[in-house]
Write an enzyme that holds these catalytic residues in place. Structure first.
Site, mmCIF file in Angstrom:
data_model
loop_
_atom_site.group_PDB
_atom_site.id
_atom_site.type_symbol
_atom_site.label_atom_id
_atom_site.label_comp_id
_atom_site.label_asym_id
_atom_site.label_seq_id
_atom_site.Cartn_x
_atom_site.Cartn_y
_atom_site.Cartn_z
ATOM 1 N N ASP A 15 1.923 -47.356 18.434
ATOM 2 C CA ASP A 15 2.706 -46.501 17.735
ATOM 3 C C ASP A 15 1.624 -46.074 16.269
ATOM 4 O O ASP A 15 2.390 -46.612 15.699
ATOM 5 C CB ASP A 15 4.025 -46.587 17.497
ATOM 6 C CG ASP A 15 5.389 -46.560 18.991
ATOM 7 O OD1 ASP A 15 5.056 -46.072 19.409
ATOM 8 O OD2 ASP A 15 6.118 -48.062 18.590
ATOM 9 N N GLU A 169 9.907 -36.918 19.681
ATOM 10 C CA GLU A 169 9.640 -38.073 18.264
ATOM 11 C C GLU A 169 8.098 -38.346 17.589
ATOM 12 O O GLU A 169 7.661 -36.879 17.816
ATOM 13 C CB GLU A 169 9.874 -39.512 18.924
ATOM 14 C CG GLU A 169 8.982 -39.560 20.175
ATOM 15 C CD GLU A 169 8.646 -40.537 21.430
ATOM 16 O OE1 GLU A 169 9.742 -41.460 20.699
ATOM 17 O OE2 GLU A 169 8.121 -41.053 22.270
#
Length: 487
Positions: A15, A169
């Site tokens: 991420d 997301e």
């Protein structure tokens, strides 16, 4: 032509989010249940990165409850720089949700959390020309906030949620040439991961999707890099554009197994007709114009500092009374009786290479006033998926915990006093279904070889990768050094 190798940050560093300040780049990653939280890196060229600390480095910032599950904790931070100050926004899924911390310098100190009453995870920050701060999150909404006070000023407004892939997301907003671009990942963070784009004239929308979505994905291909997604854009000082993103390098027999976790990759971006174009993510790309190689970090830690190096992490907490550094020795004190449950004393580092060797010198305190000590080395994914080599009362044992099963697979008597423990991890060649072999030795004596597939995401599930480190589950023990050698 100069080239760089992917991943640019190997091992469990998922991420990624990046920002540029002048000629300097700063990057952060998710840390989940590990503390300290949110590793922060610095680079001058987007390729060579050095960890300069951890954003959440004290309990007032990150207080994970003992019951926080594996792969809970801190999700998907975003780092930005605005008006002379650094901002980081993220989610503690095991506590109160979304929050912001700020700092004058990326090395910190960072502030205590400023909590936000907004839904979703993977929050992002972007500032309008008039100074308004917009927060977009994976709940598919955008909100105008005051990041210094944690107040909601406007919204939330529903926004574009991708092309229909599951789990939209990792949204990021960027203002480029009069447009607001909404970068989003969808398809799940596994092999179906993908990056899509939309744009609008206002952060409130409405957003129109790009002409080609997803504009980057490796799903359905046989490329060695898979699960490409959760991306963040950055413009270099020379005007070129780049994207950092996560990916995996699965190996072994079908369905293949990824053991290092989701790693950070870099890919060049070009703009065509007002839309970004990127990919595929290759193992080697032409390098950015700036080139600032860094010296290789030492493989050996002799524990001469006052605090552990920033790459050392522990699950959920690291109480002050559980460790000490003195005279070039790291001493660990037991806080729990087993690695199979939260609350134990463990300090480890991410496995970053498919082939590596780890050794340490353990003094189990044998013969000291009759103390009984249980300590050693562990390769872990979580409390129910780990292998460990322990020394206890004159015997070295290799123990495998795989789901509900726990078994001692080898044991051998060892002499009293300090002892060298080793773990060799090597890729499996030729026959065999697992991705690698994990071999254990004590005082140079081979003890056992175990199949590495059982310490993989495909078996254990979750969002993390392997962490290798030292532990104590009874008494206190000292470690003279720890050596991690890529092979």
């Amino acid at each position: 032509m100069r080239t760089y190798d992917n991943p640019v940050i190997a091992g469990f560093h998922p991420d990624p989010s990046v920002c540029r300040v002048g000629d300097d780049y700063y990057l952060v990653c998710s840390s989940f249940e590990y503390v300290p939280g949110v590793p922060i890196f610095h680079s001058r060229d987007l390729v060579h990165w050095r960890q300069i600390g951890n954003v959440l480095d004290r309990p007032s910032q990150l207080d994970l409850p003992p019951e926080a599950p594996a792969s809970g904790g801190i999700y998907a931070p975003t780092i930005r720089h605005h008006d002379g100050r650094f901002y980081l926004i993220t989610t503690n899924v095991s506590s109160r949700g979304n929050f912001v911390v700020t700092a004058e310098r990326p090395e910190g100190p960072w502030s205590d959390p400023i909590w936000l009453d907004i839904p979703g995870v993977d929050p992002d920050l972007a500032w309008d020309d008039d100074g308004s701060c917009w927060c977009v999150s994976s709940g598919n909404q955008v909100t105008r906030i005051d990041p210094g006070e944690g107040t909601v000023l406007e919204g939330p407004y529903p926004i574009w949620s991708g092309t229909g892939g599951k789990y939209p997301e990792a949204p990021h907003l960027y203002q480029v040439d009069g447009w607001w671009y909404l970068l989003m990942s969808e398809g799940g963070t596994e092999r179906g991961h993908a990056v899509s784009i939309a744009r609008a004239r206002s952060p409130r929308g409405p957003f129109e999707p790009g002409p080609v979505n997803p504009f980057l994905t490796h799903r359905g291909t046989n490329r060695p890099i898979q699960s490409t997604g959760h991306a963040d854009l950055v413009q270099a000082a020379d005007g070129t554009w780049w994207m950092v993103l996560l990916g995996t390098r699965p190996r072994g027999y079908t369905p293949e197994f990824q053991v290092l976790g989701r790693e950070t990759f870099l890919v060049p971006v070009r703009w065509e007709d007002g839309w970004p174009v990127a990919g595929p993510v290759e193992e080697r790309h032409p390098a950015p114009a700036a080139w600032h190689p860094l010296p290789e970090p030492p493989s050996r830690d002799d524990f001469h500092g006052d605090t552990p190096a920033p790459y050392w992490i522990s699950p959920r907490s690291r109480p002050d009374g559980s460790w000490s550094l003195d005279g070039g020795r790291l001493t660990l004190h037991a806080t729990g009786p087993t690695l199979d449950e939260p609350g134990h004393t463990f300090i480890g580092r991410r496995q970053q290479h498919h082939d590596c060797r780890v050794t340490t010198r353990l003094d189990p305190g044998a013969g000291r006033a009759g103390l009984s000590v249980r300590a050693g080395l562990s390769v872990r994914l979580d409390e129910t998926h780990h292998y460990h080599l322990e020394v206890h009362e004159g015997t070295a044992r290799v123990i495998a915990r795989i789901g509900p099963l726990r078994q001692c697979v080898a044991e051998h008597p060892v002499p009293p006093g300090p002892i060298t423990l080793g773990i060799d991890i090597r890729s499996r060649r030729g026959q065999g279904r697992g991705p690698d072999v994990i071999a254990f030795s004590a005082a140079g004596l081979p003890l056992a070889e175990l199949d590495g597939r059982y310490l993989s995401t495909e078996v254990a599930t979750g969002f993390t990768g392997r962490v290798i480190g030292m532990y104590v589950t009874k008494g206190s023990a000292s470690f003279d050094w720890f050596d991690y050698e890529p092979r």
